[in-house]
Motif scaffolding. Structure first.
Motif, mmCIF file in Angstrom:
data_model
loop_
_atom_site.group_PDB
_atom_site.id
_atom_site.type_symbol
_atom_site.label_atom_id
_atom_site.label_comp_id
_atom_site.label_asym_id
_atom_site.label_seq_id
_atom_site.Cartn_x
_atom_site.Cartn_y
_atom_site.Cartn_z
ATOM 1 N N GLY A 18 -17.800 -52.901 22.501
ATOM 2 C CA GLY A 18 -17.959 -53.208 21.080
ATOM 3 C C GLY A 18 -18.670 -52.115 20.299
ATOM 4 O O GLY A 18 -19.488 -52.408 19.428
ATOM 5 N N LYS A 21 -17.838 -50.855 14.846
ATOM 6 C CA LYS A 21 -18.188 -51.946 13.937
ATOM 7 C C LYS A 21 -16.971 -52.299 13.091
ATOM 8 O O LYS A 21 -15.897 -51.731 13.243
ATOM 9 C CB LYS A 21 -19.384 -51.546 13.062
ATOM 10 C CG LYS A 21 -20.611 -51.160 13.859
ATOM 11 C CD LYS A 21 -21.047 -52.296 14.768
ATOM 12 C CE LYS A 21 -22.230 -51.877 15.616
ATOM 13 N NZ LYS A 21 -22.335 -52.563 16.845
ATOM 14 N N GLU A 22 -17.124 -53.240 12.167
ATOM 15 C CA GLU A 22 -16.004 -53.748 11.360
ATOM 16 C C GLU A 22 -15.259 -52.637 10.630
ATOM 17 O O GLU A 22 -14.030 -52.588 10.627
ATOM 18 C CB GLU A 22 -16.524 -54.788 10.362
ATOM 19 C CG GLU A 22 -15.438 -55.568 9.681
ATOM 20 C CD GLU A 22 -14.663 -56.462 10.623
ATOM 21 O OE1 GLU A 22 -13.459 -56.670 10.386
ATOM 22 O OE2 GLU A 22 -15.228 -56.950 11.616
ATOM 23 N N LYS A 23 -15.994 -51.714 10.010
ATOM 24 C CA LYS A 23 -15.356 -50.615 9.273
ATOM 25 C C LYS A 23 -14.559 -49.715 10.224
ATOM 26 O O LYS A 23 -13.449 -49.289 9.913
ATOM 27 C CB LYS A 23 -16.401 -49.808 8.520
ATOM 28 C CG LYS A 23 -15.822 -48.721 7.653
ATOM 29 C CD LYS A 23 -16.892 -47.994 6.871
ATOM 30 C CE LYS A 23 -16.267 -46.904 6.024
ATOM 31 N NZ LYS A 23 -17.265 -46.153 5.271
ATOM 32 N N LEU A 25 -13.205 -50.599 13.032
ATOM 33 C CA LEU A 25 -12.012 -51.320 13.484
ATOM 34 C C LEU A 25 -10.901 -51.256 12.443
ATOM 35 O O LEU A 25 -9.726 -51.134 12.786
ATOM 36 C CB LEU A 25 -12.366 -52.771 13.798
ATOM 37 C CG LEU A 25 -13.249 -52.993 15.018
ATOM 38 C CD1 LEU A 25 -13.655 -54.456 15.123
ATOM 39 C CD2 LEU A 25 -12.557 -52.525 16.276
ATOM 40 N N LYS A 26 -11.268 -51.342 11.171
ATOM 41 C CA LYS A 26 -10.263 -51.240 10.103
ATOM 42 C C LYS A 26 -9.644 -49.847 10.077
ATOM 43 O O LYS A 26 -8.427 -49.699 9.934
ATOM 44 C CB LYS A 26 -10.889 -51.579 8.753
ATOM 45 C CG LYS A 26 -11.189 -53.047 8.596
ATOM 46 C CD LYS A 26 -11.780 -53.349 7.239
ATOM 47 C CE LYS A 26 -12.116 -54.837 7.127
ATOM 48 N NZ LYS A 26 -12.700 -55.170 5.829
ATOM 49 N N ASN A 28 -9.466 -47.814 12.592
ATOM 50 C CA ASN A 28 -8.666 -47.719 13.814
ATOM 51 C C ASN A 28 -7.301 -48.363 13.624
ATOM 52 O O ASN A 28 -6.274 -47.806 14.023
ATOM 53 C CB ASN A 28 -9.415 -48.374 14.978
ATOM 54 C CG ASN A 28 -8.670 -48.233 16.284
ATOM 55 O OD1 ASN A 28 -8.257 -47.151 16.659
ATOM 56 N ND2 ASN A 28 -8.493 -49.341 16.968
#
Length: 93
Positions: A18, A21-23, A25-26, A28
């Motif tokens: 993990g 982080k969220e940003k 992943l976007k 990616n």
């Protein structure tokens, strides 16, 4: 070939722990789409430049259609059977 497995393993470890982080992943997800489209484009260019493939397209097209239909039917059948086995006959999703 070792480089491919090394990069795949590195990506697996980053995802497993993990580290994105969220940003991240976007970013990616968007970069995956862009690189996939570039790969498909390059494959199209290679196929278009290969005269042997172009001349064999009529026979390849039929085989590709048959393979696609059988793969889709097999996937649907596998999901149906696995759903019946693991979710039970009376349960609804």
């Amino acid at each position: 070939m070792a480089k491919i497995f090394l990069v795949l393993g590195l990506g697996f470890l980053i995802g497993f722990f993990g580290l994105l982080k969220e940003k991240g992943l976007k970013i990616n997800a968007k970069s995956q789409t862009v690189w996939l489209m570039l790969l498909i484009f390059c494959m199209g260019v290679s196929i278009g430049r290969n005269g042997e493939i172009i001349s064999a397209l009529p026979s390849l097209g039929g085989k590709a259609l048959l393979f696609t239909v059988l793969a889709a039917a097999g996937s649907v059948a596998a999901v149906y059977l696995l759903t019946r086995i693991f979710l039970g006959k009376g349960e609804k999703s």
